[in-house]
Structures are given as C-alpha cells and as structure tokens.
Design an enzyme around this catalytic site. Structure first.
Site, PDB file in Angstrom:
ATOM      1  N   ARG A  83      -3.322  -0.480   5.520  1.00 20.33           N
ATOM      2  CA  ARG A  83      -3.923  -1.649   4.891  1.00 20.33           C
ATOM      3  C   ARG A  83      -3.095  -2.951   4.642  1.00 20.33           C
ATOM      4  O   ARG A  83      -3.436  -3.980   4.942  1.00 20.33           O
ATOM      5  CB  ARG A  83      -4.338  -1.013   3.377  1.00 20.33           C
ATOM      6  CG  ARG A  83      -5.520  -0.181   3.519  1.00 20.33           C
ATOM      7  CD  ARG A  83      -5.713   0.285   2.187  1.00 20.33           C
ATOM      8  NE  ARG A  83      -4.537   1.296   1.972  1.00 20.33           N
ATOM      9  CZ  ARG A  83      -4.235   2.050   0.744  1.00 20.33           C
ATOM     10  NH1 ARG A  83      -5.370   2.114  -0.189  1.00 20.33           N
ATOM     11  NH2 ARG A  83      -3.308   2.901   0.620  1.00 20.33           N
TER      12      ARG A  83
ATOM     13  N   CYS B 284       0.854  -1.258   0.099  1.00 23.89           N
ATOM     14  CA  CYS B 284      -0.032   0.030   0.088  1.00 23.89           C
ATOM     15  C   CYS B 284       0.883   1.170  -0.071  1.00 23.89           C
ATOM     16  O   CYS B 284       2.011   1.116  -0.464  1.00 23.89           O
ATOM     17  CB  CYS B 284      -0.956  -0.026   1.138  1.00 23.89           C
ATOM     18  SG  CYS B 284      -0.192   0.080   2.752  1.00 23.89           S
TER      19      CYS B 284
ATOM     20  N   ASP C  73      -8.779   3.611   1.554  1.00 23.02           N
ATOM     21  CA  ASP C  73      -7.612   3.983   2.432  1.00 23.02           C
ATOM     22  C   ASP C  73      -8.311   4.262   3.567  1.00 23.02           C
ATOM     23  O   ASP C  73      -8.984   5.434   3.565  1.00 23.02           O
ATOM     24  CB  ASP C  73      -6.543   5.023   1.711  1.00 23.02           C
ATOM     25  CG  ASP C  73      -5.244   5.350   2.718  1.00 23.02           C
ATOM     26  OD1 ASP C  73      -5.527   4.706   3.907  1.00 23.02           O
ATOM     27  OD2 ASP C  73      -4.679   6.055   2.195  1.00 23.02           O
TER      28      ASP C  73
END
Ligand code: 4NP
Length: 153
Positions: free
Chosen positions: A9, A3, A119
């Site tokens: 994440r 990410c 996100d």
C-alpha cells in the site's frame, strides 16, 4: 505514507502522491515506510508495481524501509493506512510522537470516519486495483487541500 510491510500500500501511495505533486508544481519530499521490518530493502510487491505501471506511475525503484522515530520530526505530515499502523507509529515514535502530524489517509476523503485502506497482501490483482483507486482519490484530496490557491487577476 506508512503501512505494515512497505511493499503493497504505502509504496503505491508514495508513487501516486509524488506523481500528482510533480504535476501540481509542488516541491514536496515524499517517502514511505513500514512499521514492520520483514521486507526491508525489497522492491514493491509485483502486483503493486504492475497496477501502478498500468496507471502510468513507476514505483519499481522504491525500496522498503522501516519507519523510524526521526521520521516524526523530519516530515510535516504522516499518513497511515490503517488503525494498526497508527498505533505502531505511535509506539515507534516514543518521545517524538506528535499526534497533530498523523492521520489515516482516508480521512482526507471521508473526514473523521477513520476508514482504512484494506491490505491487499493476500488478495488477487483485483484487490490491488481497488487499493490503487482508493489511494488515487485520497492523494487527489491531499493535493487539493495543500496546493496554493491561484490568485485571479
Ligand atoms: P503492506 O502489505 O503493509 O500494504 O505492505 C503487507 C505486506 C507484507 C505483509 C503484510 C502486509 N507481511 O505480513 O509480510
């Protein structure tokens, strides 16, 4: 698992997949990284740690690092969370870029739809729970895809 910051994440994705691989008896090397360098050395975000712990997955020992072009060579498969991550991984990889190895993780759940893992960085705890559920489903699909088929006698 890649990410942007490697604190929200991808650390979750790493922990979830490691947990599932272990349960499936798969000896995979699973890691995560960020395309950015802002959080190198940091532990996962407080809420990523909290939500994973509530689901029985410990990610507290993980430390953020930046994606390196050698990762493209070292790993068989590289899953990114969103389209920006994909472009950044391509740019960092330079001469090592191998398109066949890289995909959006959610394409394992929804092939060719190029959906993104949102996100949760500016979100509330609920956003982290939603991300966890998405990653959990996607990682189950990854395990199903690659685990050896049992031969029935
Ligand atoms: P991640 O989330 O890419 O899921 O780790 C983010 C973490 C930090 C930042 C952005 C996204 N940041 O801008 O510092």
């Amino acid at each position: 698992m890649v990410c942007l910051g490697n604190i929200c994440r991808s650390p979750l994705a790493e922990g979830i997949l490691r947990n599932k691989a272990k349960k499936a008896g798969l000896h995979w090397t699973i890691d995560s990284a960020g395309t950015g360098n802002y959080h190198i050395g940091e532990a996962p975000h407080r809420l990523s740690q909290k939500v994973s712990k509530l689901n029985g997955v410990d990610i507290s020992f993980q430390q953020a690092r930046q994606f390196h072009k050698n990762d493209m060579k070292h790993f068989d498969k590289i899953y990114v969370m969103d389209a920006d991550n994909y472009e950044e991984v391509k740019s960092i990889s330079q001469d090592q870029w191998n398109q066949d190895k890289v995909d959006l993780l959610l394409n394992e759940l929804h092939p060719f739809e190029n959906r993104e893992v949102p996100d949760p960085w500016y979100g509330t705890e609920e956003a982290y729970h939603r991300v966890y559920k998405l990653l959990d489903l996607a990682c189950t699909a990854v395990i199903k895809k690659y685990e050896p088929v049992e031969i029935k006698k």
